[in-house]
Design an enzyme around this catalytic site. Structure first.
Site, PDB file in Angstrom:
ATOM      1  N   GLY A  12       0.835  -1.301   0.109  1.00 18.80           N
ATOM      2  CA  GLY A  12       0.017  -0.159  -0.050  1.00 18.80           C
ATOM      3  C   GLY A  12       0.712   1.198   0.213  1.00 18.80           C
ATOM      4  N   ASP A  33       0.294  -8.747   1.807  1.00 19.90           N
ATOM      5  CA  ASP A  33      -0.896  -7.960   1.523  1.00 19.90           C
ATOM      6  C   ASP A  33      -2.056  -8.559   0.970  1.00 19.90           C
ATOM      7  OD1 ASP A  33      -0.540  -4.615   0.892  1.00 19.90           O
ATOM      8  OD2 ASP A  33      -2.306  -5.327   0.670  1.00 19.90           O
ATOM      9  N   SER A 127      -2.331   6.773  14.756  1.00 21.96           N
ATOM     10  CA  SER A 127      -3.160   8.064  13.788  1.00 21.96           C
ATOM     11  C   SER A 127      -3.112   9.223  15.011  1.00 21.96           C
ATOM     12  CB  SER A 127      -4.308   7.922  13.382  1.00 21.96           C
ATOM     13  OG  SER A 127      -4.815   9.234  12.943  1.00 21.96           O
ATOM     14  N   THR A 129      -5.639  11.039  14.993  1.00 26.57           N
ATOM     15  CA  THR A 129      -7.114  11.011  15.167  1.00 26.57           C
ATOM     16  C   THR A 129      -7.325  10.632  16.802  1.00 26.57           C
ATOM     17  OG1 THR A 129      -9.152  10.151  14.529  1.00 26.57           O
ATOM     18  CG2 THR A 129      -7.272   8.622  14.281  1.00 26.57           C
ATOM     19  N   TYR A 152     -13.286   3.846  12.573  1.00 25.90           N
ATOM     20  CA  TYR A 152     -12.086   3.864  12.081  1.00 25.90           C
ATOM     21  C   TYR A 152     -11.046   4.190  13.315  1.00 25.90           C
ATOM     22  CZ  TYR A 152      -7.624   5.640  10.175  1.00 25.90           C
ATOM     23  OH  TYR A 152      -6.424   5.975  10.446  1.00 25.90           O
ATOM     24  N   LYS A 156      -8.050   2.289  15.977  1.00 26.81           N
ATOM     25  CA  LYS A 156      -6.778   3.041  16.160  1.00 26.81           C
ATOM     26  C   LYS A 156      -6.239   2.622  17.575  1.00 26.81           C
ATOM     27  CE  LYS A 156      -5.171   3.422  12.214  1.00 26.81           C
ATOM     28  NZ  LYS A 156      -4.333   2.174  11.562  1.00 26.81           N
ATOM     29  N   PHE A 182       0.374  12.177  11.508  1.00 24.48           N
ATOM     30  CA  PHE A 182      -0.449  13.221  11.378  1.00 24.48           C
ATOM     31  C   PHE A 182      -0.806  13.153   9.923  1.00 24.48           C
ATOM     32  CE2 PHE A 182      -0.678  15.775  15.224  1.00 24.48           C
ATOM     33  CZ  PHE A 182       0.229  14.649  16.023  1.00 24.48           C
ATOM     34  N   ASN A 183      -0.839  14.129   9.093  1.00 25.19           N
ATOM     35  CA  ASN A 183      -1.368  13.826   7.715  1.00 25.19           C
ATOM     36  C   ASN A 183      -0.111  13.591   6.806  1.00 25.19           C
ATOM     37  OD1 ASN A 183      -3.325  15.510   9.264  1.00 25.19           O
ATOM     38  ND2 ASN A 183      -4.582  15.498   7.425  1.00 25.19           N
ATOM     39  N   ASN A 202     -10.930  11.034  -0.528  1.00 24.31           N
ATOM     40  CA  ASN A 202     -11.335  11.309   0.613  1.00 24.31           C
ATOM     41  C   ASN A 202     -10.673  12.429   1.004  1.00 24.31           C
ATOM     42  OD1 ASN A 202     -13.806   9.796   0.960  1.00 24.31           O
ATOM     43  ND2 ASN A 202     -12.464   8.089   1.553  1.00 24.31           N
ATOM     44  N   ARG A 235      -3.728  21.429   9.770  1.00 22.87           N
ATOM     45  CA  ARG A 235      -3.224  20.124   9.952  1.00 22.87           C
ATOM     46  C   ARG A 235      -1.599  20.151   9.779  1.00 22.87           C
ATOM     47  NH1 ARG A 235      -7.760  19.857  10.841  1.00 22.87           N
ATOM     48  NH2 ARG A 235      -9.410  18.351  10.102  1.00 22.87           N
ATOM     49  N   ARG A 299     -17.081  19.596   6.752  1.00 26.51           N
ATOM     50  CA  ARG A 299     -17.156  18.312   6.493  1.00 26.51           C
ATOM     51  C   ARG A 299     -17.523  17.661   8.014  1.00 26.51           C
ATOM     52  NH1 ARG A 299     -12.495  14.552   3.936  1.00 26.51           N
ATOM     53  NH2 ARG A 299     -11.579  15.261   6.096  1.00 26.51           N
TER      54      ARG A 299
HETATM   55  N1  UDP Z   1     -10.330  18.615   2.930  1.00 22.52           N
HETATM   56  C1  UDP Z   1     -11.061  19.590   2.077  1.00 22.52           C
HETATM   57  N2  UDP Z   1     -11.513  19.228   0.684  1.00 22.52           N
HETATM   58  C2  UDP Z   1     -11.369  17.633   0.344  1.00 22.52           C
HETATM   59  C3  UDP Z   1     -10.800  17.080   1.319  1.00 22.52           C
HETATM   60  C4  UDP Z   1     -10.235  17.435   2.398  1.00 22.52           C
HETATM   61  O1  UDP Z   1     -11.382  20.693   2.052  1.00 22.52           O
HETATM   62  O2  UDP Z   1     -11.822  17.463  -0.629  1.00 22.52           O
HETATM   63  C5  UDP Z   1      -9.955  19.360   4.325  1.00 22.52           C
HETATM   64  C6  UDP Z   1     -10.483  18.519   5.348  1.00 22.52           C
HETATM   65  O3  UDP Z   1     -11.784  19.251   5.783  1.00 22.52           O
HETATM   66  C7  UDP Z   1      -9.431  18.808   6.504  1.00 22.52           C
HETATM   67  C8  UDP Z   1      -8.100  18.822   5.470  1.00 22.52           C
HETATM   68  O4  UDP Z   1      -8.432  19.109   4.279  1.00 22.52           O
HETATM   69  O5  UDP Z   1      -9.358  19.884   6.950  1.00 22.52           O
HETATM   70  C9  UDP Z   1      -7.505  17.424   5.777  1.00 22.52           C
HETATM   71  O6  UDP Z   1      -8.384  16.442   5.444  1.00 22.52           O
HETATM   72  P1  UDP Z   1      -7.930  14.803   5.042  1.00 22.52           P
HETATM   73  O7  UDP Z   1      -9.144  13.970   4.801  1.00 22.52           O
HETATM   74  O8  UDP Z   1      -6.876  14.760   4.004  1.00 22.52           O
HETATM   75  O9  UDP Z   1      -7.220  14.435   6.471  1.00 22.52           O
HETATM   76  P2  UDP Z   1      -7.886  14.457   7.965  1.00 22.52           P
HETATM   77  O10 UDP Z   1      -7.138  15.526   8.594  1.00 22.52           O
HETATM   78  O11 UDP Z   1      -9.177  14.390   7.787  1.00 22.52           O
HETATM   79  O12 UDP Z   1      -7.305  13.098   8.325  1.00 22.52           O
END
Ligand code: UDP
Length: 342
Positions: A12, A33, A127, A129, A152, A156, A182-183, A202, A235, A299
């Site tokens: 992955g 995998d 994560s 998260t 999800y 974790k 983080f991201n 996503n 982020r 979102r």
């Molecule tokens: N985001 C956005 N548009 C998108 C996807 C994500 O504005 O199409 C924003 C989302 O609201 C967050 C940031 O980008 O503030 C990071 O989102 P992501 O899903 O990449 O990671 P997360 O922090 O949610 O794990």
């Protein structure tokens, strides 16, 4: 003799980058995998980047206890890095049991097999998260975990606890490290491996690169009324190669007996907050293009702001994020162009 590291989910996005860094650091790697969310692209890319045609690849599912047991019998595994898990937050809300059964069962089998085989070192990919919406920024490893907002995220937390409890119960026969990412964004500088989202992405960066290449019409920025400097969420975006190198540091720390506790946790981030709008602007600038974007409602489930205090990883593991956001965003764009065949 070279130490062998099993990388579950090694074909992955994150797993393949980690496999490259491990091989380049002198480890033997076994990739396992079930290909439920990837194809052979990244495994083939790992072989090309490392010049190694003999990297063992086992097609298997870690939910299968017998197959997991066989894997540990077939290879002398010194350490496992466990990535094999489902990761779509939204889907996990709709199909919680799919996430609980897969993510928990597979890690349970890894831990049980590690115990049965006389112990080994286990690195779990966790994560940020787990911190939820933090009260204090940046977050350290001592920042409290908060109730997960998705199944999800809950898996974790549960897997972190399974690792901690196993380490304690085995009195250190199994040692564990949880890395809280983080991201993770970007791709290998070779553009031979990267993220391959299925369907509509996503995550922010794949959505940006797909919009830039014309696969998507317009990026929606979710929310511009947050209490942040420009109103969009902040982020801590960490380069995928920097992130992969943190795994090499963690595995080496385990295998060389340098852990201070038998179970340790590290934040893996840059310490640098970047807003969605800043990221979009940086992407446009470094790649010299205009991105079609619009502001859209918030979102559900998004936290306002989160970034890491990476001091613990910096000082204890000797690891530090090195790549600039510009280098990372250029690598993400190079990868998108690579997969589009341009
Ligand atoms: N985001 C956005 N548009 C998108 C996807 C994500 O504005 O199409 C924003 C989302 O609201 C967050 C940031 O980008 O503030 C990071 O989102 P992501 O899903 O990449 O990671 P997360 O922090 O949610 O794990």
């Amino acid at each position: 003799m070279k130490k062998t590291v099993l990388v579950s989910g090694g074909a992955g996005f994150i797993g393949s980058h980690v496999a490259v860094e491990l091989i380049q650091a002198g480890y033997e790697v076994v990739v396992a995998d079930n290909f439920s969310n990837c194809d052979m692209t990244c495994y083939e890319g790992v072989k090309k980047i490392t010049g190694r045609n003999d990297i063992p690849l086992v097609k298997m599912d870690f939910c299968d206890a017998e197959a997991t047991e066989k894997l540990f019998s077939d290879y002398r595994i010194d350490a496992v890095i466990h990535f094999a898990a489902y990761k779509a937050v939204g889907e996990s809300v709709l199909k919680p049991l799919k996430y609980y059964s897969n993510n928990i069962q597979s890690f349970l089998n890894v831990l049980e097999t590690a115990c049965n085989h006389g112990g080994c070192q286990v690195l779990f990919s966790s994560s940020a998260t787990v911190y939820g919406e933090p009260e204090k920024l940046p977050v350290t490893e001592e920042s409290p975990r908060q109730s997960a907002t998705s199944p999800y995220g809950n898996t974790k937390q549960i897997c972190e606890d399974m690792l901690r409890d196993t380490v304690h119960a085995t009195e250190g026969l199994v040692k564990g490290i949880a890395l809280r990412y983080f991201n993770p964004i970007g791709a290998h500088p070779s553009a031979l491996i990267g993220e391959l989202p299925r369907g509509v992405p996503n995550n922010l960066v794949p959505f940006i690169t797909q919009t830039a290449i014309g696969k998507r019409e317009c990026l929606s920025i979710f929310g511009n009324d947050y209490p942040t400097p420009d109103g969009t969420c902040q982020r801590d975006y960490i380069d995928i190669v920097d992130l992969a190198k943190a795994h090499v540091c963690a595995v080496t720390r385990m295998l060389e007996g340098k852990m201070k506790q038998p179970y340790e946790i590290f934040n893996i981030g840059t310490g640098r907050p970047v807003s969605v709008l800043e990221l979009v602007k940086a992407f446009e600038k470094v790649n010299n293009l205009k991105l079609n974007y619009k502001f859209a409602p918030r979102r559900a489930g998004d936290v306002t702001a989160i970034w890491a205090d990476p001091t613990h990883a910096n000082e204890e593991m000797g690891w530090k994020a090195e790549r600039t956001i510009e280098q990372t965003l250029a690598s993400a764009w190079a990868w998108e162009k690579h997969i589009a065949g341009k």
